[in-house]
Design an enzyme around this catalytic site. Structure first.
Site, mmCIF file in Angstrom:
data_model
loop_
_atom_site.group_PDB
_atom_site.id
_atom_site.type_symbol
_atom_site.label_atom_id
_atom_site.label_comp_id
_atom_site.label_asym_id
_atom_site.label_seq_id
_atom_site.Cartn_x
_atom_site.Cartn_y
_atom_site.Cartn_z
ATOM 1 N N TRP A 65 4.051 5.771 3.115
ATOM 2 C CA TRP A 65 2.990 5.471 2.141
ATOM 3 C C TRP A 65 3.215 4.108 1.498
ATOM 4 O O TRP A 65 2.272 3.339 1.302
ATOM 5 C CB TRP A 65 2.927 6.570 1.081
ATOM 6 C CG TRP A 65 2.197 7.798 1.526
ATOM 7 C CD1 TRP A 65 2.164 8.332 2.785
ATOM 8 C CD2 TRP A 65 1.383 8.652 0.723
ATOM 9 N NE1 TRP A 65 1.388 9.462 2.805
ATOM 10 C CE2 TRP A 65 0.900 9.683 1.555
ATOM 11 C CE3 TRP A 65 1.033 8.644 -0.622
ATOM 12 C CZ2 TRP A 65 0.070 10.703 1.082
ATOM 13 C CZ3 TRP A 65 0.209 9.661 -1.107
ATOM 14 C CH2 TRP A 65 -0.266 10.676 -0.256
ATOM 15 N N LYS A 164 -0.005 15.208 -3.461
ATOM 16 C CA LYS A 164 0.058 16.364 -2.568
ATOM 17 C C LYS A 164 0.342 17.609 -3.387
ATOM 18 O O LYS A 164 1.281 17.636 -4.181
ATOM 19 C CB LYS A 164 1.160 16.177 -1.520
ATOM 20 C CG LYS A 164 1.373 17.423 -0.657
ATOM 21 C CD LYS A 164 2.154 17.135 0.600
ATOM 22 C CE LYS A 164 3.579 16.729 0.354
ATOM 23 N NZ LYS A 164 4.273 16.404 1.614
#
EC number: 2.1.1.166
Length: 209
Positions: A65, A164
């Site tokens: 990421w 998440k």
């Protein structure tokens, strides 16, 4: 679990991993993990990242990421990454190894951010899963609550948050809390997220101070 069962399970996981088209594509494109395709899909749909932005990436290792975010924000932006695990250096990424639940690590992280506020907080954090839902879910929810607390400390007005979250006990309350803090909230299940996984991504924009 017996050693034979563990061995069979590990063998299945390895075969699935190396047969995975996202793993193969990540390797082909020089990315550190298949997780890059999750943030890439979120970016295509929600346009969280822009050149010049300051981004915090929590639970960053192995760096997929952060690697993607650094490419998008460019030389004028910055990515500040944190993980309890080690991570090899990346261009455009300032990495801090440590557990940000500890005061000293949190202070060091905040020092790297200040005096500027952050445009985007990313969190792909997850605990080590035991397979016992009764213990795994509270630990997972604890981490996402910490990520939300980080938003409260560093996120600029109208900033964005992508996190998440595992569906289960505490999810609805957490989603409601985020809806109170942000103007627009969406739930994403990226194509690269395995079907059997309970993970989804809450993508929130327009932080309301």
């Amino acid at each position: 679990m017996s050693r034979n069962k563990q061995s069979a399970s590990s063998g299945r996981w390895l075969k699935e991993h190396f047969d995975d088209k996202y793993v193969q594509e990540a390797q082909k494109r020089g990315y550190r993990s298949r997780a890059i395709f999750k943030i890439e899909e979120i970016q295509k749909k929600d346009k969280l990242l822009k050149p010049g932005m300051t981004v915090v990436d929590l639970g960053a290792a192995p760096g997929g990421w952060s690697q993607y975010a650094a490419e998008v924000v460019g030389d004028e932006g910055q990515v500040i990454a944190c993980d309890i695990l080690s991570m090899d250096s990346l261009p455009g990424v300032s990495f801090l190894q440590g557990d940000f639940r500890e005061e000293a690590v949190l202070s060091a992280l905040l020092e790297r951010i200040q005096p500027d506020m952050v445009d985007v907080v990313l969190s792909d954090m997850a605990p080590n899963m035991s397979g016992n839902l009764a213990s795994d879910q509270p630990r997972a929810m604890y981490l996402v609550e910490l990520a939300l607390e980080m938003c409260k400390q560093v996120l600029a007005p109208n900033g964005s948050f992508a996190v998440k979250v595992f569906q289960g006990e505490g999810f609805d309350q957490y989603l409601a809390e985020i809806r109170n803090m942000f103007k627009v909230v969406k739930i994403r299940k990226p194509d690269s997220s395995r079907d059997r996984s309970r993970e989804v991504y809450i993508v929130a924009t327009g932080y309301k101070l």
